[in-house]
Design an enzyme around this catalytic site. Structure first.
Site, PDB file in Angstrom:
ATOM      1  CB  CYS A  93      -0.974  -0.010   1.176  1.00  8.95           C
ATOM      2  SG  CYS A  93      -0.217   0.129   2.817  1.00  8.95           S
ATOM      3  CG  HIS A 128      -4.550   0.156   3.906  1.00  5.72           C
ATOM      4  ND1 HIS A 128      -3.893  -0.847   3.236  1.00  5.72           N
ATOM      5  CD2 HIS A 128      -5.426   0.695   3.010  1.00  5.72           C
ATOM      6  CE1 HIS A 128      -4.354  -0.933   1.998  1.00  5.72           C
ATOM      7  NE2 HIS A 128      -5.273  -0.001   1.834  1.00  5.72           N
ATOM      8  CG  HIS A 159      -6.711   0.428  -1.544  1.00  8.64           C
ATOM      9  ND1 HIS A 159      -6.889  -0.203  -0.333  1.00  8.64           N
ATOM     10  CD2 HIS A 159      -7.717  -0.032  -2.345  1.00  8.64           C
ATOM     11  CE1 HIS A 159      -7.946  -0.999  -0.391  1.00  8.64           C
ATOM     12  NE2 HIS A 159      -8.465  -0.916  -1.596  1.00  8.64           N
TER      13      HIS A 159
END
Length: 353
Positions: free
Chosen positions: A268, A316, A328
Protein backbone atom coordinates in the site's frame (compact mmCIF):
# COMPACT_ATOMS: atom_id res chain seq x y z
CA UNK A 1 17.42 -74.32 34.20
CA UNK A 2 14.73 -76.99 33.61
CA UNK A 3 12.03 -74.61 34.82
CA UNK A 4 13.27 -71.99 32.40
CA UNK A 5 13.11 -74.46 29.50
CA UNK A 6 9.60 -75.47 30.48
CA UNK A 7 8.47 -71.82 30.61
CA UNK A 8 10.00 -71.18 27.23
CA UNK A 9 8.28 -74.25 25.87
CA UNK A 10 4.87 -72.99 27.02
CA UNK A 11 5.35 -69.54 25.26
CA UNK A 12 3.35 -69.59 22.03
CA UNK A 13 5.30 -69.06 18.86
CA UNK A 14 4.74 -65.79 16.95
CA UNK A 15 3.38 -66.21 13.43
CA UNK A 16 4.78 -63.84 10.83
CA UNK A 17 2.38 -62.71 8.10
CA UNK A 18 3.70 -62.67 4.59
CA UNK A 19 2.36 -61.61 1.22
CA UNK A 20 -1.32 -60.62 1.06
CA UNK A 21 -1.87 -61.67 4.65
CA UNK A 22 0.71 -59.15 5.82
CA UNK A 23 -0.86 -56.39 3.72
CA UNK A 24 -4.31 -57.20 5.08
CA UNK A 25 -3.07 -57.18 8.66
CA UNK A 26 -1.34 -53.84 8.14
CA UNK A 27 -4.44 -52.35 6.57
CA UNK A 28 -6.61 -53.51 9.45
CA UNK A 29 -4.15 -52.11 11.98
CA UNK A 30 -4.04 -48.72 10.21
CA UNK A 31 -7.82 -48.62 9.91
CA UNK A 32 -8.19 -49.35 13.60
CA UNK A 33 -5.69 -46.63 14.49
CA UNK A 34 -7.39 -44.13 12.22
CA UNK A 35 -10.78 -44.94 13.71
CA UNK A 36 -9.45 -44.51 17.22
CA UNK A 37 -7.76 -41.22 16.30
CA UNK A 38 -10.89 -39.93 14.58
CA UNK A 39 -13.00 -40.83 17.58
CA UNK A 40 -10.61 -39.07 19.93
CA UNK A 41 -10.29 -36.09 17.61
CA UNK A 42 -14.02 -35.71 17.15
CA UNK A 43 -14.45 -35.63 20.89
CA UNK A 44 -11.83 -32.88 21.26
CA UNK A 45 -12.24 -30.90 18.01
CA UNK A 46 -13.52 -27.37 18.20
CA UNK A 47 -16.75 -26.51 16.42
CA UNK A 48 -16.26 -25.49 12.79
CA UNK A 49 -16.17 -21.73 12.31
CA UNK A 50 -18.90 -20.17 10.27
CA UNK A 51 -18.02 -18.41 7.02
CA UNK A 52 -18.60 -15.05 8.72
CA UNK A 53 -16.25 -15.97 11.57
CA UNK A 54 -13.59 -17.13 9.13
CA UNK A 55 -13.92 -13.88 7.18
CA UNK A 56 -13.53 -11.85 10.36
CA UNK A 57 -10.44 -13.76 11.46
CA UNK A 58 -8.87 -13.70 7.99
CA UNK A 59 -9.46 -9.95 7.72
CA UNK A 60 -7.72 -9.47 11.07
CA UNK A 61 -4.79 -11.64 10.00
CA UNK A 62 -4.40 -9.59 6.83
CA UNK A 63 -4.45 -6.40 8.87
CA UNK A 64 -1.82 -7.87 11.20
CA UNK A 65 0.30 -8.79 8.19
CA UNK A 66 -0.01 -5.30 6.73
CA UNK A 67 0.91 -3.64 10.02
CA UNK A 68 3.95 -5.93 10.21
CA UNK A 69 4.75 -5.06 6.58
CA UNK A 70 4.91 -1.36 7.41
CA UNK A 71 7.18 -2.11 10.38
CA UNK A 72 9.29 -4.24 8.03
CA UNK A 73 9.47 -1.40 5.50
CA UNK A 74 10.61 1.02 8.20
CA UNK A 75 13.22 -1.40 9.53
CA UNK A 76 14.45 -2.09 6.00
CA UNK A 77 14.91 1.62 5.37
CA UNK A 78 16.87 2.02 8.61
CA UNK A 79 18.93 -1.09 7.85
CA UNK A 80 19.82 0.41 4.48
CA UNK A 81 20.92 3.64 6.17
CA UNK A 82 23.04 1.69 8.65
CA UNK A 83 24.61 -0.40 5.88
CA UNK A 84 25.52 2.72 3.90
CA UNK A 85 26.98 4.31 7.05
CA UNK A 86 29.11 1.24 7.76
CA UNK A 87 30.36 1.18 4.17
CA UNK A 88 31.20 4.91 4.24
CA UNK A 89 33.09 4.58 7.54
CA UNK A 90 35.05 1.60 6.29
CA UNK A 91 35.95 3.49 3.12
CA UNK A 92 37.06 6.45 5.23
CA UNK A 93 39.20 4.18 7.43
CA UNK A 94 40.80 2.68 4.31
CA UNK A 95 41.57 6.14 2.87
CA UNK A 96 43.05 7.30 6.16
CA UNK A 97 45.15 4.13 6.38
CA UNK A 98 46.55 4.80 2.89
CA UNK A 99 47.47 8.36 3.94
CA UNK A 100 49.05 7.00 7.12
CA UNK A 101 51.19 4.61 5.11
CA UNK A 102 52.29 7.47 2.86
CA UNK A 103 53.20 9.56 5.91
CA UNK A 104 55.18 6.69 7.42
CA UNK A 105 57.03 6.22 4.15
CA UNK A 106 57.86 9.93 4.01
CA UNK A 107 59.04 9.87 7.63
CA UNK A 108 61.30 6.91 6.87
CA UNK A 109 62.81 8.70 3.91
CA UNK A 110 63.39 11.82 6.01
CA UNK A 111 65.07 9.82 8.75
CA UNK A 112 67.36 8.07 6.25
CA UNK A 113 68.34 11.34 4.62
CA UNK A 114 69.06 12.94 8.00
CA UNK A 115 71.19 10.01 9.05
CA UNK A 116 73.20 10.14 5.85
CA UNK A 117 73.77 13.90 6.06
CA UNK A 118 74.02 14.39 9.81
CA UNK A 119 75.34 11.19 11.25
CA UNK A 120 78.44 12.94 12.75
CA UNK A 121 78.37 14.94 15.92
CA UNK A 122 77.99 18.68 15.11
CA UNK A 123 81.16 19.59 17.11
CA UNK A 124 83.19 17.02 15.18
CA UNK A 125 81.72 18.32 11.91
CA UNK A 126 82.99 21.80 12.93
CA UNK A 127 86.46 20.44 13.52
CA UNK A 128 86.56 18.66 10.20
CA UNK A 129 85.27 21.46 8.04
CA UNK A 130 87.51 24.27 6.89
CA UNK A 131 84.56 26.49 6.03
CA UNK A 132 82.60 27.82 9.06
CA UNK A 133 79.91 29.21 6.76
CA UNK A 134 79.32 25.74 5.27
CA UNK A 135 79.09 24.22 8.75
CA UNK A 136 76.53 26.80 9.86
CA UNK A 137 74.46 26.04 6.76
CA UNK A 138 74.62 22.32 7.43
CA UNK A 139 73.77 22.61 11.11
CA UNK A 140 70.78 24.77 10.27
CA UNK A 141 69.57 22.09 7.84
CA UNK A 142 69.99 19.34 10.43
CA UNK A 143 68.03 21.34 13.00
CA UNK A 144 65.28 22.07 10.50
CA UNK A 145 65.12 18.41 9.51
CA UNK A 146 64.73 17.49 13.18
CA UNK A 147 61.78 19.83 13.52
CA UNK A 148 60.21 18.36 10.39
CA UNK A 149 60.69 14.87 11.76
CA UNK A 150 59.06 15.74 15.07
CA UNK A 151 56.14 17.33 13.25
CA UNK A 152 55.76 14.28 11.02
CA UNK A 153 55.74 11.95 14.02
CA UNK A 154 53.09 14.09 15.72
CA UNK A 155 51.01 14.05 12.51
CA UNK A 156 51.23 10.27 12.28
CA UNK A 157 50.05 9.93 15.86
CA UNK A 158 47.04 12.10 15.08
CA UNK A 159 46.32 9.99 12.00
CA UNK A 160 46.43 6.76 14.00
CA UNK A 161 44.05 8.24 16.61
CA UNK A 162 41.68 9.35 13.85
CA UNK A 163 41.69 5.91 12.22
CA UNK A 164 40.97 4.24 15.57
CA UNK A 165 38.01 6.60 16.08
CA UNK A 166 36.62 5.89 12.60
CA UNK A 167 36.97 2.15 13.12
CA UNK A 168 35.19 2.40 16.49
CA UNK A 169 32.31 4.27 14.81
CA UNK A 170 32.20 1.59 12.11
CA UNK A 171 31.93 -1.11 14.80
CA UNK A 172 29.10 0.80 16.48
CA UNK A 173 27.26 1.14 13.17
CA UNK A 174 27.84 -2.55 12.45
CA UNK A 175 26.11 -3.38 15.74
CA UNK A 176 23.21 -1.11 14.74
CA UNK A 177 23.03 -2.86 11.36
CA UNK A 178 22.94 -6.28 13.02
CA UNK A 179 20.07 -5.12 15.25
CA UNK A 180 18.16 -3.77 12.22
CA UNK A 181 18.66 -7.02 10.34
CA UNK A 182 17.35 -8.98 13.34
CA UNK A 183 14.34 -6.66 13.44
CA UNK A 184 13.77 -7.27 9.72
CA UNK A 185 13.82 -11.02 10.24
CA UNK A 186 11.35 -10.73 13.13
CA UNK A 187 8.88 -8.64 11.12
CA UNK A 188 9.23 -10.94 8.12
CA UNK A 189 8.35 -13.89 10.35
CA UNK A 190 5.29 -12.01 11.64
CA UNK A 191 4.14 -11.31 8.08
CA UNK A 192 4.62 -14.82 6.75
CA UNK A 193 3.03 -16.35 9.86
CA UNK A 194 -0.10 -14.19 9.58
CA UNK A 195 -0.45 -14.88 5.86
CA UNK A 196 0.01 -18.63 6.38
CA UNK A 197 -2.69 -18.65 9.08
CA UNK A 198 -5.01 -16.70 6.77
CA UNK A 199 -4.52 -19.24 3.97
CA UNK A 200 -5.23 -22.13 6.36
CA UNK A 201 -8.46 -20.52 7.50
CA UNK A 202 -9.58 -19.80 3.94
CA UNK A 203 -9.08 -23.46 3.06
CA UNK A 204 -11.61 -24.44 5.73
CA UNK A 205 -14.28 -22.75 3.58
CA UNK A 206 -16.05 -24.37 0.72
CA UNK A 207 -15.22 -23.25 -2.80
CA UNK A 208 -18.43 -21.22 -2.92
CA UNK A 209 -17.69 -19.58 0.43
CA UNK A 210 -14.15 -18.70 -0.66
CA UNK A 211 -15.46 -17.18 -3.88
CA UNK A 212 -17.98 -15.14 -1.92
CA UNK A 213 -15.21 -13.91 0.38
CA UNK A 214 -12.99 -12.89 -2.53
CA UNK A 215 -15.90 -11.05 -4.16
CA UNK A 216 -16.68 -9.21 -0.94
CA UNK A 217 -13.08 -7.97 -0.64
CA UNK A 218 -12.69 -7.07 -4.29
CA UNK A 219 -9.88 -9.57 -4.79
CA UNK A 220 -11.27 -10.64 -8.15
CA UNK A 221 -12.04 -7.16 -9.48
CA UNK A 222 -10.00 -4.02 -9.92
CA UNK A 223 -12.64 -1.42 -10.63
CA UNK A 224 -13.43 0.70 -13.64
CA UNK A 225 -10.57 2.03 -15.68
CA UNK A 226 -8.19 -0.87 -15.11
CA UNK A 227 -7.75 -1.60 -18.77
CA UNK A 228 -7.66 1.91 -20.17
CA UNK A 229 -6.17 3.94 -17.31
CA UNK A 230 -7.80 7.08 -15.96
CA UNK A 231 -11.29 7.78 -17.38
CA UNK A 232 -10.51 11.02 -19.21
CA UNK A 233 -8.49 13.97 -17.86
CA UNK A 234 -7.74 13.76 -14.16
CA UNK A 235 -9.22 16.63 -12.17
CA UNK A 236 -6.83 17.55 -9.34
CA UNK A 237 -5.77 20.68 -7.43
CA UNK A 238 -2.47 20.91 -9.35
CA UNK A 239 -0.44 19.21 -12.05
CA UNK A 240 1.63 17.13 -9.64
CA UNK A 241 -1.43 15.70 -7.92
CA UNK A 242 -2.88 14.94 -11.38
CA UNK A 243 0.31 13.06 -12.32
CA UNK A 244 0.18 11.03 -9.10
CA UNK A 245 -3.46 10.08 -9.70
CA UNK A 246 -2.75 9.18 -13.34
CA UNK A 247 0.07 6.91 -12.21
CA UNK A 248 -2.23 5.18 -9.73
CA UNK A 249 -4.79 4.53 -12.46
CA UNK A 250 -2.02 3.01 -14.55
CA UNK A 251 -1.18 0.61 -11.70
CA UNK A 252 -4.71 -0.84 -11.50
CA UNK A 253 -4.66 -4.61 -11.65
CA UNK A 254 -1.06 -5.02 -10.54
CA UNK A 255 -0.59 -7.49 -7.68
CA UNK A 256 -0.07 -6.71 -4.03
CA UNK A 257 3.28 -7.99 -2.75
CA UNK A 258 4.39 -7.00 0.72
CA UNK A 259 7.54 -4.89 0.70
CA UNK A 260 7.18 -4.10 -3.03
CA UNK A 261 7.59 -0.61 -4.50
CA UNK A 262 6.98 -1.41 -8.17
CA UNK A 263 6.97 -1.37 -11.03
CA UNK A 264 5.37 -4.81 -11.34
CA UNK A 265 3.89 -5.07 -7.81
CA UNK A 266 3.22 -2.87 -4.78
CA UNK A 267 2.23 -2.85 -1.16
CA UNK A 268 0.00 0.00 0.00
CA UNK A 269 2.68 2.55 0.92
CA UNK A 270 4.87 1.40 -1.95
CA UNK A 271 2.09 2.37 -4.38
CA UNK A 272 1.54 5.85 -2.94
CA UNK A 273 5.29 6.46 -2.79
CA UNK A 274 5.69 5.42 -6.44
CA UNK A 275 2.70 7.52 -7.54
CA UNK A 276 4.10 10.69 -6.03
CA UNK A 277 7.62 9.83 -7.18
CA UNK A 278 6.24 9.85 -10.73
CA UNK A 279 5.08 13.41 -10.00
CA UNK A 280 8.55 14.42 -8.84
CA UNK A 281 7.85 14.29 -5.09
CA UNK A 282 9.81 12.04 -2.74
CA UNK A 283 7.68 10.45 -0.01
CA UNK A 284 8.97 8.44 2.96
CA UNK A 285 8.50 4.69 2.78
CA UNK A 286 5.96 3.83 5.48
CA UNK A 287 2.35 4.71 6.22
CA UNK A 288 3.20 6.14 9.63
CA UNK A 289 5.78 8.48 8.09
CA UNK A 290 3.80 9.37 4.98
CA UNK A 291 0.97 10.77 7.09
CA UNK A 292 3.37 13.51 8.23
CA UNK A 293 4.73 14.23 4.73
CA UNK A 294 2.38 17.11 4.01
CA UNK A 295 -0.51 19.18 5.29
CA UNK A 296 -3.17 17.31 7.22
CA UNK A 297 -6.67 17.76 5.79
CA UNK A 298 -10.09 16.70 7.02
CA UNK A 299 -12.23 14.13 5.29
CA UNK A 300 -14.58 16.86 4.05
CA UNK A 301 -11.65 18.67 2.37
CA UNK A 302 -10.31 15.71 0.40
CA UNK A 303 -9.10 16.36 -3.14
CA UNK A 304 -7.64 13.97 -5.77
CA UNK A 305 -4.03 13.15 -4.96
CA UNK A 306 -4.45 13.29 -1.19
CA UNK A 307 -3.16 10.39 0.87
CA UNK A 308 -5.88 8.69 2.90
CA UNK A 309 -4.99 6.57 5.94
CA UNK A 310 -6.88 3.86 7.79
CA UNK A 311 -6.99 2.01 11.13
CA UNK A 312 -5.83 3.35 14.47
CA UNK A 313 -2.25 2.23 13.89
CA UNK A 314 -2.07 4.08 10.52
CA UNK A 315 -1.32 0.72 8.90
CA UNK A 316 -2.95 1.30 5.49
CA UNK A 317 -2.86 4.08 2.91
CA UNK A 318 -4.50 4.81 -0.42
CA UNK A 319 -4.51 7.63 -2.98
CA UNK A 320 -7.75 9.59 -3.09
CA UNK A 321 -9.13 9.99 -6.65
CA UNK A 322 -12.40 11.83 -5.92
CA UNK A 323 -16.06 10.92 -5.48
CA UNK A 324 -15.37 9.22 -2.16
CA UNK A 325 -13.01 6.69 -3.76
CA UNK A 326 -9.35 5.82 -3.66
CA UNK A 327 -6.88 3.62 -5.51
CA UNK A 328 -4.97 1.32 -3.19
CA UNK A 329 -3.10 -1.96 -2.93
CA UNK A 330 -5.41 -3.89 -0.57
CA UNK A 331 -3.66 -7.10 0.53
CA UNK A 332 -2.07 -10.32 -0.80
CA UNK A 333 -4.31 -11.88 -3.40
CA UNK A 334 -6.15 -8.63 -4.11
CA UNK A 335 -4.67 -6.46 -6.89
CA UNK A 336 -4.46 -2.68 -6.98
CA UNK A 337 -8.02 -1.43 -7.34
CA UNK A 338 -10.52 1.37 -6.87
CA UNK A 339 -12.45 1.23 -3.60
CA UNK A 340 -14.64 3.48 -1.48
CA UNK A 341 -12.77 5.11 1.37
CA UNK A 342 -15.53 4.16 3.80
CA UNK A 343 -14.82 0.43 3.50
CA UNK A 344 -12.17 0.77 6.24
CA UNK A 345 -11.92 2.83 9.45
CA UNK A 346 -10.72 6.28 8.35
CA UNK A 347 -7.71 7.58 10.33
CA UNK A 348 -6.72 10.79 8.55
CA UNK A 349 -5.54 12.40 5.32
CA UNK A 350 -2.53 14.35 4.11
CA UNK A 351 -2.11 16.72 1.16
CA UNK A 352 1.36 16.27 -0.28
CA UNK A 353 1.56 19.23 -2.68
Amino acid sequence: MAAHRKSAHRKPKQRLFTGSAARSAAALALAGAATATAATGSAQAEPRLTAAQVKSEVDQLYRDAEAATERYNGAKEKAGDAARSVEALRDEAARRTDLLNESRHALGSLASAQYRSGGLDPALQLLLTSDPDQYLERSSYVEMAGDRQAGAISGIRRQITGIDQVRARAEDESAVLAAREAELARHKKEITSSLADARKLLHTLTAAERAAYEDSTGATTVGAGAASGAPGPVVAPNSRAAEAVAFAYGALGKPYVWGATGPSAYDCSGLTQAAWQAAGVSLPRTTYTQINAGQRVSRSQLAPGDLVFFYSGISHVGLYVGDGKMIHAPRPGAPVRIAPIDEMPFAGATRVA
